[in-house]
Design an enzyme around this catalytic site. Structure first.
Site, PDB file in Angstrom:
ATOM      1  N   LYS A 279     -32.692 -37.356  -8.946  1.00 44.33           N
ATOM      2  CA  LYS A 279     -32.001 -36.838  -7.499  1.00 44.33           C
ATOM      3  C   LYS A 279     -31.959 -35.310  -7.488  1.00 44.33           C
ATOM      4  CE  LYS A 279     -29.921 -41.412  -7.245  1.00 44.33           C
ATOM      5  NZ  LYS A 279     -30.710 -42.176  -6.031  1.00 44.33           N
TER       6      LYS A 279
ATOM      7  N   GLN B 267     -25.046 -38.551  -7.080  1.00 45.96           N
ATOM      8  CA  GLN B 267     -25.166 -38.112  -5.667  1.00 45.96           C
ATOM      9  C   GLN B 267     -24.294 -36.459  -5.654  1.00 45.96           C
ATOM     10  OE1 GLN B 267     -27.013 -38.952  -3.496  1.00 45.96           O
ATOM     11  NE2 GLN B 267     -27.575 -41.157  -4.179  1.00 45.96           N
TER      12      GLN B 267
ATOM     13  N   ASP C 210     -19.419 -41.207 -11.741  1.00 50.96           N
ATOM     14  CA  ASP C 210     -20.842 -41.306 -11.105  1.00 50.96           C
ATOM     15  C   ASP C 210     -21.189 -39.972 -10.499  1.00 50.96           C
ATOM     16  OD1 ASP C 210     -23.221 -41.754 -10.046  1.00 50.96           O
ATOM     17  OD2 ASP C 210     -22.734 -43.660  -9.303  1.00 50.96           O
TER      18      ASP C 210
ATOM     19  N   CYS D 201     -27.935 -50.171  -1.992  1.00 52.20           N
ATOM     20  CA  CYS D 201     -27.418 -50.711  -3.259  1.00 52.20           C
ATOM     21  C   CYS D 201     -25.906 -50.575  -3.230  1.00 52.20           C
ATOM     22  CB  CYS D 201     -27.996 -49.918  -4.475  1.00 52.20           C
ATOM     23  SG  CYS D 201     -29.543 -50.274  -4.575  1.00 52.20           S
TER      24      CYS D 201
ATOM     25  N   HIS E  98     -21.665 -47.633  -5.713  1.00 49.79           N
ATOM     26  CA  HIS E  98     -23.104 -48.111  -5.858  1.00 49.79           C
ATOM     27  C   HIS E  98     -23.111 -49.404  -6.850  1.00 49.79           C
ATOM     28  CE1 HIS E  98     -27.252 -47.855  -7.203  1.00 49.79           C
ATOM     29  NE2 HIS E  98     -27.461 -47.179  -6.336  1.00 49.79           N
TER      30      HIS E  98
END
Lengths: 148, 422
Positions: free
Chosen positions: B242, B219, B216, B380, B139
């Protein structure tokens, strides 16, 4: 579905399938780049202006149906217009898609089909990308125009 | 707080677990509304998830009954607020299986967490000629902070490639690790493609080369069990919004030893032990990185979101979402006009696709008229779009409250899209 047909009218779909003046202009004397970072739409607009009149116009790029049709129909309506008339057309088109009170579809001819965009505010930038690029080309700007 | 009811393990004969999902859907007030006169089908969960009433009520209850600043008042309300705030730190620690509460830093979101590490750890440790290694599926938030750091330090950003399925090329990645690699920044799960990266191998290879690893997890944590100690990563970041929590709150996990060695990210109140005009002594972990009044209500809401996830059960969420992914994949594969981007063997419930000859934005507008919310655009992740040679995709991302019926509605609406443009 009727709502959708308001936006995706046959004339818009036709220009999306077969965009007019969709080519590079070898003898262009004005050109500009437009970019919509939201959706990645890109347009390169070419103009050949002689004695203040748009003699020829072409465009390249990729985009959604609305932006492609808008660019295609814009190029059709520009030929033979003076620079001042092209500016005026920009203003009228802008008023129309922004749903402004003073919008006057009468002077816009076929471009009036974009009046349905009033109901789709997030798509207004798709339709105006080519027009902002036109304004940059007329003003001789070399910067890429971004809609954001 | 009311307890959420879990997804029942019993499944209906068609393989779905619809009746239990129906009970979960009752917890999400927003799902009851009509969009353009049609029931909302919310398939934009990778952008943000909807919030259960347990989360909404926790925030209302904080502002109605406990509102006060943390870590400073002697009065009862401040004590309660501080207790709720710090209790969430402990739930976050348990949620990602960190070793110590001091390793949990509250930030605005995954983006700020990455920027914190780039600014604090990066500025202190990255030197001219060093390399930061990212992957081709990051991202923008896991690219740009490193680009900025590299530009400032004269370091080099390197990119590990992926294959046409959207899977990281592990051998290429290993080859790119070298003596100058000081940091690897990698996504756990690709937001645009759903690819789950082989983190154990990635971390192990990086450590063998002496590089630290930032993961990261924006997600990932809402879809699968995450254990930062088992992964052995050095930093792990995610966002509250999220994972069914509020916007504006996120988490940085950092290995205690590294956090201790890092300079503060921002200066201000709460991050100090003592201040004179001559000298400031910084506070201990994690407060050293939490300058100013934090998003207390956001932290409380995040705590409620984690409670909610755990009451449903993360394993049950994984299996429900995998069922949806397979069902949705088979539906889309059955439509010749549709091309799915991201077909990794290990995937979360993300369906990124294009419809032949139709721009994703037009797809999105028509689906919206049918009450279906998807994301269209570059997500993104412009380098991912460039890799696949498309300006944008349409993305349906599925969450614990989605159903097979909603995927049928998606398919029907996609047929309508194709019809409009035929």
């Amino acid at each position: 579905m009727s709502d959708l047909r308001e936006l995706y009218q046959e004339v818009i779909l036709d220009h999306q399938r077969r965009p007019r003046n969709f080519h590079r202009l070898e003898d262009a004397n004005r050109q500009a780049e437009g970019f919509n970072p939201l959706c990645g739409d890109r347009i390169h607009l070419y103009l050949r202006i002689e004695d203040g009149v748009v003699k020829d116009v072409g465009f390249e790029g990729s985009g959604c149906a609305i932006s492609t049709a808008s660019a295609s129909m814009m190029t059709e309506s520009l030929k033979g217009k003076t620079e001042a008339q092209a500016e005026e057309l920009f203003e009228k088109f802008h008023d129309l898609v922004m749903g402004r009170q003073q919008a006057d579809p009468a002077g816009l001819g076929k471009l009036a089909v974009f009046s349905g965009l009033r109901e789709y505010p997030v798509r207004v930038k798709c339709a105006t990308l080519a027009w902002h690029t036109l304004r940059a080309a007329l003003q001789g700007s070399l910067e890429t125009v971004a809609t954001e | 707080m009311k307890t959420a009811r879990g997804i029942d393990a019993r499944e209906s004969p068609d393989g779905g677990s619809s009746c239990d999902v129906q009970r979960i859907r009752e917890d999400f007030p927003i799902l009851k509304q009509l969009i353009h006169g049609k029931p909302l089908v919310y398939l934009d969960n990778a952008a943000t998830t909807q919030k259960p009433r347990q989360v909404i009520e926790s925030i209302v209850s904080f502002y109605s009954e406990e509102c006060s600043n943390v870590h400073r008042g002697v009065h009862l309300l401040s004590e309660r607020a501080t207790r709720g705030f710090e209790a969430t730190r402990s739930s976050v620690r348990r949620f990602i299986h960190a070793r110590d509460d001091r390793e949990i830093v509250f930030v605005r979101g995954a983006t700020e967490a990455i920027n914190l590490v780039a600014c604090s750890y990066g500025r202190a440790h990255v030197r001219a000629g060093d390399e930061v290694l990212v992957t081709a599926m990051e991202h923008h938030s896991n690219i740009v902070p490193w680009q900025m750091l590299c530009a400032e330090k004269g370091a080099k950003l390197r990119v590990a490639p992926m294959n046409s399925k959207g899977e990281l090329l592990l051998e290429e990645y290993e080859r790119l690790l070298g003596p100058r690699t000081c940091l690897v920044a990698v996504t756990h799960v690709s937001n645009a493609l759903g690819t789950v990266n082989p983190l154990h191998e990635i971390v192990e290879m990086a450590h063998r080369n002496g590089a630290v690893v930032l993961v990261d997890g924006a997600q990932a944590v809402q879809h699968m069990r995450v254990d930062v100690q088992a992964l052995d990563c050095d930093f792990y970041v995610f966002s509250g919004h999220k994972i069914y929590g509020p916007t504006g709150i996120g988490v940085l996990y950092g290995r205690e030893r590294l956090l201790e060695s890092m300079p503060p990210y921002q200066g201000g109140g709460d991050m100090i032990a003592s201040v004179t005009f001559e000298k400031t002594v910084y506070n201990k972990l994690p407060y050293k990185f939490e300058a100013g009044t934090p998003d207390i209500a956001g932290v409380i809401g995040l705590g409620a979101a984690i409670d909610y996830l755990q009451s449903v059960g993360i394993e049950k969420i994984t299996s429900h979402e995998q069922d949806l992914l397979h069902y949705g994949t088979s539906i889309l594969e059955g439509m010749p006009e549709i091309r799915i981007l991201g077909t990794a063997a290990a995937k979360t419930s993300v369906l990124s696709f294009t419809v032949q000859g139709i721009h994703p934005h037009d797809v999105g507008t028509i689906l919206d008229q049918e009450g279906i919310a998807i994301r269209t655009g570059h997500h993104c992740a412009q380098p991912v779009m460039d890799f696949f040679g498309v300006p944008a995709t349409a993305r349906a991302s599925l969450a614990l409250y989605n159903t097979r019926d909603e995927l049928d509605a998606l398919a029907a609406a996609l047929r309508k899209v194709i019809e409009v443009f035929s």
